[in-house]
Every structure is written in C-alpha cells, then in structure tokens.
Scaffold this active site. Structure first.
Site, PDB file in Angstrom:
ATOM      1  N   CYS A 158       8.526  -6.865   1.997  1.00 49.89           N
ATOM      2  CA  CYS A 158       8.489  -7.780   1.000  1.00 49.89           C
ATOM      3  C   CYS A 158       7.680  -7.042  -0.221  1.00 49.89           C
ATOM      4  O   CYS A 158       7.616  -7.301  -1.316  1.00 49.89           O
ATOM      5  CB  CYS A 158       7.550  -9.088   1.039  1.00 49.89           C
ATOM      6  SG  CYS A 158       8.560  -9.923   2.196  1.00 49.89           S
ATOM      7  N   CYS A 167       1.443 -13.110  -5.502  1.00 48.10           N
ATOM      8  CA  CYS A 167       0.737 -12.002  -4.897  1.00 48.10           C
ATOM      9  C   CYS A 167      -0.689 -12.619  -4.899  1.00 48.10           C
ATOM     10  O   CYS A 167      -1.554 -12.204  -3.965  1.00 48.10           O
ATOM     11  CB  CYS A 167       0.652 -10.910  -5.976  1.00 48.10           C
ATOM     12  SG  CYS A 167       2.413 -10.463  -6.280  1.00 48.10           S
TER      13      CYS A 167
END
Lengths: 389, 140
Positions: free
Chosen positions: B37, B106
């Site tokens: 990812c 994130c």
C-alpha cells in the site's frame, strides 16, 4: 541553492525565443482569425504560419493536416472519440497499449461504458508493446488503435513503424500520441505510417494552452467541440493565437536544433543512468537503449517516491514519481504496473527528465543529491534493516 | 484559499524527523500498514511506571507518513500510556497545521502504530502479572 529543474516531462519553461516571438500577440492584441478585416487577417497569418511550422516538424503532407487544439489531452480525445464515433457503423472496438497516457485510456474507457469493446495490449518489462498481441486484437470492427510514440514515465520509444505495418495490414487507422517524443526524436508521419498524431505546445518549449492533432488526408473525424467550425470544422472555438504562434515557433526551433540538442541530452542522460544505478538496489525503469534522449527513470527498493520527490526538492531539484502517494487516485502508476513491477516496487520510482536548462557540470551535483536522498530515506525505512543504504 | 501542498511544519518534521530508530528489547512494539500500500510504520516504546519514557519509529512512506510518525512520537513521549492511547489522527494532523485531505489516512497510521505499541505493552504487562499505575497517579 540554484534550481536544477529535472521535470521537463511534466512542464517545460517557455523558450525565451518563443516568448520573444509570440508576445506580440499578447502585447499588441490580435484579431480573430475568422474576421475578414485587416486585423483578423493578421491573426489568420499568424495561425497559418504556425501551422506550416508544425507541419514541417513532423513532415506532414500539407498544412491542412494540422488541427490546433487547446492541449494534447484534447487532441487525444479528438483522435479517439472522433474516429470511434465517426466510424461507429463499421464497428465498436478500440485498442490501446497498457502504458498509454490517461488522456488516451480515459476516453476509451468512456467509449467502453457506451458499448464499445476496449482491448488493452500488454507491454514487456521494458515497455515495448507486444506486437503479436496487438496483431491478434485487431479486427474488422476496430476503429481506432492508439500506441504512443514514447512513454513519458519510463522513456521507452515504441517501434512505431513496425506497429503501423501491423495496423495497416488490417486496413485500420493508427493514432500515435507523440506528446513526450516530439521535439526530442525525429518524427516523420509519412515514413512512420501514422494516421493521427498528437502534439503538445508546452512539450516543445511553447506556451501551455495549445496542442495539435495531425490528421492524415482522407481520414474523417467527428468533432468533439461544436460551434463556429474553426479548424476545418474539427475544433470549433476561437483560436488561442498567442499559444499557437508560440507552438509554431517552438516547433521550428525544436526541428532546427534537434540533432545537436539530442546528443547533448543523451550524454547527460547516460551519465545519470550510469552513476545512479551504482546505488545498491536501484534499477533503471524502461528500455536501456530505445529511450528518449532526455529521460532517466529509476526505482529504488525500500523507499517511497513522494518522499524522494520532497527530499530532492530540498536540494532545489524538481523530479517526478509514479508513486501512489503522489497521485490523486492513490494508486501507483499504471505504466509501472504494466511493465510488471509489484506495487511495493512501483512506489519507489523517480523520474529525471532533462531539458535545455540542464548542464553537464550539474550531473555530479544531481547524482550526489540522489545518493544522499536514497541513503537518508533508507535510514528511516523499516524495510532496509539488512544494512542496505 | 485551499491548502496547497504540505504545511511548513510537515516539511520541517519530514526533513528533521524526531525519534528515528529502533529500541532493543522494547516494552511495546507496533507495526501497521504494508509496503504494497506504500506505507509501513514500526513503533517502539520504553515504558516505566506506565509512562512512555522513550519512543522510536521507522517509516516507509510518503512525506506525511514520515512527518506524522515523527509528530506522534513527540506527542506520546512522556505521556501516560492511557493518555497516549487517546491521541487521534486528528490530533496529529492539527499539530502539523493540517494535512492535504487525501493524506489523512497516513496520519491515521501513525496514531495506529502508537496504539499498537501501547497495546503490546499492556498485554505484556498483563501477562507478567504487574498491575499498571493508574493515570494521574504516576510519580514520574
């Protein structure tokens, strides 16, 4: 730190000579080329002068083959939608390589939603289109086949003559997106066997806001924009004379200087490739020899491309990446996946593209910055525990 | 005007990340994300009397992944484990003067990695039979 711009594939500065030539059309104003009075005729002359210069860059049959658009995305849309929709009675199949720009792939996907079949042709690990698969995919129902001249992300130059022979053997049309290639390598639409060719002004060091589609004599398209019937009815809308005149001048300079500039760029490119690939677990992406003269693309294990881009920017060096984190979709580059990279490999990509502003004396500074960037990010990365820096 | 690019604070943490590295024999260890990812974070903590006395991280990922990892270590260091568990992705993002919208996932990871490390510490503490010192009663 002095700026070292290494992203000419994304955007090029307008060449000062182009600006000096084209700015008259901004400063003095210019007429509408459709007006019959003297001011309109001046604009018309500027437009036709640009058309001649673009014709010469790609050795087209005549000036009438060049249709000016607002950018290469529009030219790609016109080529694909225009051909597919005009020839809908013949069939509803379209073909493209897996590494085409999204401005080719997305119009094709849109056609697919409307009942067309889309055949995507794979490429090998260096990005060369699989000509056997292409041959197999083409049928009598295929109305447009789109294969790019060279790829913007990995620099690979496609064997267009060979591809054109395959497409023409079946009596079909070939569209070639030459946005990344034009001005860097010689393009001869007649010798190469190209039916439709996309060009961008900015990629030739011209102003943004202009592009062009070459349409081989005899090929009929359905326009995408309808209106006043400018550009032979294929692209209605008042022409952007400043940008188009600039594109023409940019095409002239590119043609005149190509041989010399290509050699200069190749020298710098080869040194970048040679020195950057000495970094442990770094790899060239794309073809080692069949590649654009200004294009050096890499991937590094254990680190991520957006971080590379940001870190290089701290050295005032601007690069690009096919990493997911830098894209709007958060997906890694379809080009890097098409050449067989795993997601985790595609994340670590860095593309350096050279231009007129770059100098050989800067190469060692660039290489040093890349080495320091890779080393710093690997120290931060949990993936490089084995001591690889 | 919409925020363009990263804030100065994100870039400052990206260029000078705090608490980078690993801890040998950590009291807690957390790992989130995966390289497929494009984000992977590992968090190590040393805990004394339920207070996080040392914290280190290693991150593979984009600019905000690195900056949020760095920021979360700053926020957690010196805090009681219970209190550190309450640090959210929103806290991390606002301490960094905001993140671009598509980057919010994130910062989520950085807080998650911290939480994983604290949970690891807590489960070790349970299995060793020690009882924790409740938050607020730590003598430091």
């Amino acid at each position: 730190m002095e700026r070292i711009y290494l992203d000419s594939v994304s955007s090029k500065p307008v060449d000062p000579r182009v600006l000096a030539f084209a700015k008259q059309f901004l400063e003095q104003g210019c007429g509408n080329p459709s007006s019959l009075h003297s001011v309109g005729l001046e604009a018309k002359r500027a437009l036709e002068d640009a058309r001649t210069k673009v014709t010469e860059l790609i050795n087209a049959e005549n000036d009438r083959t060049i249709i000016f658009t607002s950018c290469s995305t529009e030219a790609n849309n016109l080529a694909i939608r225009g051909t597919a929709l005009r020839n809908i009675g013949k069939g509803k199949e379209v073909v493209a390589s897996a590494i085409e720009h999204i401005s080719v792939l997305n119009p094709m996907k849109e056609l697919q939603k409307n009942g067309f079949s889309l055949h995507v042709i794979p490429v090998d690990s260096m990005g060369i289109v699989d000509s056997k698969k292409l041959d197999e995919a083409l049928t009598k129902q295929t109305t447009v086949t789109s294969i790019m001249y060279a790829n913007n992300e990995i620099g690979t130059i496609e064997p267009i003559k060979e591809i054109s022979a395959i497409v023409h053997d079946k009596g079909l049309y070939l569209h070639v997106d030459a946005t990344a290639a034009a001005g860097h390598i010689p393009i001869d639409v007649q010798a190469d066997g190209i039916d439709l060719l996309t060009l961008s002004s900015n990629d030739l060091y011209g102003p943004q806001g202009a592009g062009a589609l070459y349409v081989k004599p005899g090929i009929k398209l359905q326009p995408v924009l309808l209106g006043g019937g400018q550009e032979r009815g294929l692209r209605s809308g008042t022409e952007n004379i400043f940008a188009i005149a600039g594109m023409g001048e940019a095409a002239r300079i590119a043609k005149d200087e190509m041989a010399h500039e290509t050699e200069r760029l190749k020298g710098m490119r080869d040194r970048l490739i040679q020195e950057i690939t000495t970094i442990e677990e770094s790899y060239l992406t794309g073809h080692p020899t069949q590649r654009l003269p200004h294009h050096a693309s890499f991937r590094f294990n254990h680190i991520e491309g957006e971080s590379i881009l940001l870190n290089m920017d701290m050295y005032n060096m601007q690069v690009s990446t096919g990493s997911a984190c830098s894209s709007k979709t958060l997906e890694p580059s379809h080009v890097l996946l098409a050449i067989g990279l795993k997601h985790e490999e595609a994340h670590g990509s860095m593309v350096l593209t050279l231009g007129r502003s770059n100098k050989m004396k800067d190469i060692s500074t660039i290489v040093k910055a890349v080495k320091e960037t890779v080393e710093r990010l690997r120290k931060l990365s949990p993936l490089s525990k084995k001591g690889v820096i | 005007m919409a925020q363009i690019g990263y804030s100065k604070k994100v870039m400052e943490h990206f260029m000078n990340p705090r608490n980078v590295g690993t801890i040998e024999n950590p009291d807690g260890y957390g790992k989130v994300g995966n390289p497929v990812c494009g984000d992977l974070m590992e968090m190590y903590i040393k805990v004394k009397d339920d207070i996080i006395t040392d914290i280190k991280f290693q991150t593979f990922g984009c600019g905000s992944a690195i900056a949020t990892s760095s920021m979360v270590t700053e926020l957690a260091k010196g805090k009681h484990a219970d209190e550190a568990m309450e640090i959210t992705r929103g806290d991390v993002a606002s301490e960094l003067d905001g993140l671009p919208p598509q980057k919010m996932h994130c910062s989520n990871l950085a807080a998650d990695a911290l939480h994983e490390a604290i949970k690891d510490y807590m489960s070790k503490r349970e299995s060793s039979g020690k009882t924790g010192i409740k938050r607020g009663k730590a003598t430091g």
